[in-house]
Design a protein around this motif. Structure first.
Motif, PDB file in Angstrom:
ATOM      1  N   ALA A  21      40.668  38.296  49.205  1.00 30.05           N
ATOM      2  CA  ALA A  21      40.148  39.608  48.827  1.00 30.05           C
ATOM      3  C   ALA A  21      41.234  40.441  48.145  1.00 30.05           C
ATOM      4  N   LEU A  22      42.455  40.344  48.657  1.00 32.30           N
ATOM      5  CA  LEU A  22      43.568  41.070  48.053  1.00 32.30           C
ATOM      6  C   LEU A  22      43.850  40.559  46.642  1.00 32.30           C
ATOM      7  N   HIS A  23      43.811  39.234  46.480  1.00 33.69           N
ATOM      8  CA  HIS A  23      44.067  38.650  45.157  1.00 33.69           C
ATOM      9  C   HIS A  23      43.013  39.119  44.149  1.00 33.69           C
ATOM     10  N   GLN A  24      41.756  39.140  44.560  1.00 29.48           N
ATOM     11  CA  GLN A  24      40.704  39.597  43.655  1.00 29.48           C
ATOM     12  C   GLN A  24      40.881  41.069  43.321  1.00 29.48           C
ATOM     13  N   ARG A  25      41.184  41.881  44.332  1.00 29.92           N
ATOM     14  CA  ARG A  25      41.379  43.299  44.085  1.00 29.92           C
ATOM     15  C   ARG A  25      42.550  43.529  43.132  1.00 29.92           C
ATOM     16  N   LEU A  26      43.605  42.755  43.315  1.00 36.38           N
ATOM     17  CA  LEU A  26      44.769  42.876  42.449  1.00 36.38           C
ATOM     18  C   LEU A  26      44.416  42.499  41.010  1.00 36.38           C
ATOM     19  N   ARG A  27      43.688  41.395  40.862  1.00 33.35           N
ATOM     20  CA  ARG A  27      43.295  40.968  39.515  1.00 33.35           C
ATOM     21  C   ARG A  27      42.424  42.015  38.832  1.00 33.35           C
ATOM     22  N   GLU A  28      41.446  42.532  39.547  1.00 28.10           N
ATOM     23  CA  GLU A  28      40.563  43.545  38.970  1.00 28.10           C
ATOM     24  C   GLU A  28      41.361  44.776  38.548  1.00 28.10           C
TER      25      GLU A  28
END
Length: 213
Positions: A21-28
């Motif tokens: 979830a953190l990786h996706q939030r960071l990418r977004e």
């Protein structure tokens, strides 16, 4: 490309779900920051702030801004196709399915964020030979696989006379997507009614060439 709001975890090793979830939030957040500021004006601090994480957390995942860009821009292109589920493409009627695929291709090609991603990828391609040519093709490749699978399924029934499924899929997408996408690069857009008319004409022209008669 909405930004998630879950806070960064304090203390302890994050679970696999939390890390994803953190990786996706960071990418977004990174994609949003690059689109808003451009590559040169974007900083690691700005990316960390947009993602709601600390600089050490960001640097634990990426060595520098260049590494972030290399990861998130191709991801954004591929994700644009993945989130477009196109349930209608599973329709048993080939024309209906191709129209659905074409509509999905146009949604992607004309989406303002995708148009902006194309622009930033082209502008920075000279710095990123790793994906200068491939970044824009990632979404295309995913869409082409969709069309190939669709055509193969109908070819198995004997309904199609297609010698090269891959080439046929490529030509179909060229007919429905390439020109509207290039026009959008210059800020030129047709009305929805006109885009639909041209899409239906392209689908019927394609079917005229591949259906067994």
């Amino acid at each position: 490309m909405a930004q998630a709001s879950s806070p960064e975890r304090r203390g302890g090793r994050p679970t696999q779900a939390e890390a994803a979830a953190l990786h996706q939030r960071l990418r977004e957040a990174a994609v949003k920051t690059f689109l808003e500021n451009g590559y040169d004006a974007t900083t690691m601090v700005a990316i960390a702030d947009a993602a709601g994480i600390t600089k050490p957390t960001l640097y634990a995942r990426y060595a520098d801004k260049r590494a972030v860009f290399l990861d998130v821009i191709p991801w954004a292109f591929s994700r644009a196709v993945q989130v477009d589920t196109l349930d209608a493409a599973q329709d048993e009627d080939l024309r209906t399915a191709l129209v659905a695929v074409g509509q999905g291709a146009l949604r992607q090609a004309l989406d303002p964020d995708i148009v902006a991603l194309h622009k930033i990828a082209r502008n920075e391609a000279h710095r990123f030979p790793e994906f200068g040519l491939s970044a824009e093709s990632l979404g295309w490749a995913s869409r082409q696989q969709q069309v190939m699978q669709l055509l193969a399924r109908h070819a198995e029934t004997g309904a199609l006379a297609v010698d090269d499924i891959e080439l046929a899929a490529e030509h179909f997408l060229a007919m429905v997507e390439v020109l509207p996408a290039r026009l959008a690069d210059f800020g030129l857009y047709r009305s929805r009614k006109e885009e639909q008319r041209r899409l239906l004409h392209a689908v019927d022209l394609f079917l005229h060439g591949v259906l067994v008669r």
